[in-house]
Scaffold this motif. Sequence first.
Motif, mmCIF file in Angstrom:
data_model
loop_
_atom_site.group_PDB
_atom_site.id
_atom_site.type_symbol
_atom_site.label_atom_id
_atom_site.label_comp_id
_atom_site.label_asym_id
_atom_site.label_seq_id
_atom_site.Cartn_x
_atom_site.Cartn_y
_atom_site.Cartn_z
ATOM 1 N N VAL A 1 19.875 93.192 38.041
ATOM 2 C CA VAL A 1 20.419 91.964 38.621
ATOM 3 C C VAL A 1 21.092 92.250 39.968
ATOM 4 O O VAL A 1 20.828 91.557 40.958
ATOM 5 C CB VAL A 1 21.421 91.292 37.643
ATOM 6 C CG1 VAL A 1 22.090 90.085 38.294
ATOM 7 C CG2 VAL A 1 20.711 90.863 36.358
ATOM 8 N N GLY B 1 18.922 87.276 33.617
ATOM 9 C CA GLY B 1 18.991 88.695 33.304
ATOM 10 C C GLY B 1 20.242 89.058 32.528
ATOM 11 O O GLY B 1 20.324 90.125 31.939
ATOM 12 N N ASN C 1 18.848 90.633 26.592
ATOM 13 C CA ASN C 1 18.375 91.622 27.555
ATOM 14 C C ASN C 1 18.996 93.000 27.367
ATOM 15 O O ASN C 1 18.511 93.968 27.931
ATOM 16 C CB ASN C 1 18.599 91.125 28.984
ATOM 17 C CG ASN C 1 17.323 90.566 29.571
ATOM 18 O OD1 ASN C 1 16.448 90.132 28.817
ATOM 19 N ND2 ASN C 1 17.199 90.583 30.870
ATOM 20 N N TYR D 1 15.710 94.415 28.359
ATOM 21 C CA TYR D 1 15.836 94.422 29.819
ATOM 22 C C TYR D 1 14.593 94.923 30.513
ATOM 23 O O TYR D 1 14.278 94.553 31.634
ATOM 24 C CB TYR D 1 17.031 95.303 30.232
ATOM 25 C CG TYR D 1 16.929 96.722 29.733
ATOM 26 C CD1 TYR D 1 16.311 97.705 30.486
ATOM 27 C CD2 TYR D 1 17.430 97.057 28.469
ATOM 28 C CE1 TYR D 1 16.193 98.988 30.014
ATOM 29 C CE2 TYR D 1 17.319 98.345 27.983
ATOM 30 C CZ TYR D 1 16.691 99.311 28.759
ATOM 31 O OH TYR D 1 16.562 100.563 28.277
ATOM 32 N N ASN E 1 12.135 88.236 33.065
ATOM 33 C CA ASN E 1 12.475 89.487 33.742
ATOM 34 C C ASN E 1 11.739 89.602 35.073
ATOM 35 O O ASN E 1 12.291 90.107 36.054
ATOM 36 C CB ASN E 1 12.175 90.689 32.848
ATOM 37 C CG ASN E 1 13.230 90.870 31.762
ATOM 38 O OD1 ASN E 1 14.296 90.248 31.828
ATOM 39 N ND2 ASN E 1 12.951 91.692 30.776
ATOM 40 N N ARG F 1 13.626 87.435 37.372
ATOM 41 C CA ARG F 1 14.878 88.125 37.737
ATOM 42 C C ARG F 1 14.627 89.129 38.850
ATOM 43 O O ARG F 1 15.351 89.171 39.855
ATOM 44 C CB ARG F 1 15.423 88.841 36.491
ATOM 45 C CG ARG F 1 16.581 89.805 36.754
ATOM 46 C CD ARG F 1 16.741 90.793 35.607
ATOM 47 N NE ARG F 1 15.583 91.682 35.488
ATOM 48 C CZ ARG F 1 15.347 92.506 34.477
ATOM 49 N NH1 ARG F 1 16.191 92.563 33.469
ATOM 50 N NH2 ARG F 1 14.265 93.272 34.448
#
Length: 488
Positions: free
Chosen positions: A89, A188, A193, A197, A204, A207
């Motif tokens: 992020v 995110g 996540n 993640y 994702n 993101r």
Amino acid sequence: LNQILFKNPNEPPMVFHWFPIIGSTITYGIDPPRWFKQQREKYGDIFTFVLLGKKTTVYLGPAGNEFILNGKIKDVSAEEIYTVLTTPVFGKDVVYDCPNSKLMEQKKFMKIALSTAAFQRYVPIITAEVDDYFKRSADFKGKSGIVNIPKSMAELTIFTASHTLQGSEVRSKFDEKVAALYHDLDMGFSPINFALYWAPLPWNARRDHAQRTVAKIYMDVIKQRRAAGATETEDMMWHLMNSTYKNGTPVPDHEVAHMLIALLMAGQHSSSSTSSWICLWLAARPDVMEALYQEQIEVLGADLPPLTYENLQKLSLNQAVLKETLRLHAPIHSIMRAVKSPMPVPNTRYVIPTNHTLLAASGVSASDPKYFPEPDLWEPTRWDKDSPIAPSSAIQASGEDEEKIDYGYGLVSKGANSPYLPFGAGRHRCIGEQFAGVQLQTITAMLVRKFKFSNPDGTTGKVIGTDYQSLFSRPLEPANIRWEKRDE
Ligand code: HEM
């Protein structure tokens, strides 16, 4: 049976659960503070539960806050827990994607920019943003209405934070397109996540695209500023662009951009959730909203002059509203650390092994009757020394004469042995507290000048429940309030 037969007497009691891996994830996740209080009744202040397959040891109360938040660098690590979530992020090489010593230097660079002189400049910027927002917002047309307040507060927070922290060039780009990118970045931060993640999931991919796009917007502004040699605006971006690490390396542009994303994300959720709770409580307690209005008239004068940083310091009830709201609604309900070496818990037989995660939840002690009489009552006047429900004297006494320590980013209180720590403690303590104070107190004071709030169903003294489904807790939506303009 396993849990009983193989119990290690040097480990805290394990919360009973039926399913491995899942453990207590679901019951914890629905309402963490309430669940912690239930477990405390059975097991005491220290217990372990299984969170997504991981043994997680909770230590409640001031001693627990001290043990976890003031843990030594050789014993505890924040980056090991948070990096999977934050690095995609924020971007590389900042905050938890670097050694702790580098984070301490980055926090120092950010904190220097958050000076009193900066706050003096920010207050008029924030008041202008608030004025403008209510003039143009379709949700506030007419004399009165009902609005889902968290949506408005999220918008107001991003406009005020981007304008003050990132300067007018960035603010001028904060149109719907950038707001949508920040929304994608936000996705995110969903707890799922922590496990997924890395997965090739659509959110994702969005993101990652949003991270690259927002970072590029910032880097372009940085380049323009460097090319123009412009030094007229000493905002956060300017300070970071002109900072140098102790080893002589100037902060590279991509790190400046990534820190700017981190700052906006850190502030966005905590501040907008807090201002939403303030609005909801003012709607539930119109008497307090009126008292705030009278305070401004008494202290600043009946003509209500423009707000300044100096006169915000004189509005003690306005400040107490923020303090009391953070007592009941600290946006970060669980602070976690990985255990790096076995940690004996003082005055107990327990040693926390390295395969456990530690979890501090200072919101639990902030609503404990041991420290706060009538803890569930939202009552800003409790922060007056003479209030019959004033916090226990230990909390009131903490302040100026406290011992301080410097982890590399400026002086902070040495002790974390407090039941009230909405901004955390120790080396990871918040550097945004004063900024959030300025932002939230200015917004509150402006709302009080413009509106009267009430609950749409006419009740008083009650607000909606809390949504714990994101990493930062916030009001369950829709969280409607009724507004009425004062001066029309
Ligand atoms: C850290 C709360 C606003 C920037 C923290 C921590 C807490 C916290 C509890 C400690 C986290 C941990 O120990 O793992 C809050 C609350 C806010 C607020 C309640 C508003 C009401 C802000 C704002 C900014 C900010 C506005 C930026 C301008 C940071 C940063 C850290 C931090 C950079 C350091 C993280 C670290 O060292 O690991 N905050 N925060 N916060 N906060 Fe805030």
